[in-house]
Enzyme design. Sequence first.
Site, short mmCIF file in Angstrom:
data_model
loop_
_atom_site.label_atom_id
_atom_site.label_comp_id
_atom_site.label_asym_id
_atom_site.label_seq_id
_atom_site.Cartn_x
_atom_site.Cartn_y
_atom_site.Cartn_z
N HIS A 69 -35.57 -0.60 26.14
CA HIS A 69 -34.57 -0.76 25.09
C HIS A 69 -33.14 -1.09 25.53
O HIS A 69 -32.30 -1.32 24.67
CB HIS A 69 -34.52 0.52 24.23
N HIS B 279 -36.56 8.16 23.87
CA HIS B 279 -37.35 7.46 22.85
C HIS B 279 -36.40 6.81 21.84
O HIS B 279 -35.44 7.42 21.41
CB HIS B 279 -38.27 8.44 22.13
N LYS C 195 -46.66 -6.35 21.70
CA LYS C 195 -46.05 -5.23 20.99
C LYS C 195 -45.49 -5.74 19.67
O LYS C 195 -44.82 -6.77 19.64
CB LYS C 195 -44.94 -4.63 21.86
#
Length: 144
Positions: A36, A136, A63
């Site tokens: 990310h 996350h 993905k």
Amino acid sequence: MAMSLGPLLLVFVLGLVVIPPTLAENERYQHFLNQHYDAKKGSRDDEYCEHMMKKRHLIPPCKAVNTFIHDTKKKINAICGESGSPFGENLRISNSRFQVTTCKQKGGSPRPPCKYRASKGFRYIVIACEDGWPVHFDESYIGP
């Protein structure tokens, strides 16, 4: 001069107990960064998404969606502290907006070639933190 192995053995055993959790946390943080984080704020088009997904080894399989945050690690990490607020259960939301690029897969096959559509903008981001580190990214929240 004879040296006792007792103190050395104690240090070694303590090292085994202390080091593994630290390494595991670092691995989760590094995985988060790989998926990310991209400090570059340049061209962020469909080709950017396809290139980054390959470069970061996020495919195969294709993905469905992935978001890249374009800012400093320091600012992203700060969401786990003073620059973020509790959000839902075990999540933190940023107090300010971040520049992001969201890559959404075109088509539904999980098999390559993986094609992506880029959408860029600024938004508040929601992350999960462990021991003060982002681990996350929550794709489900897209705010104003």
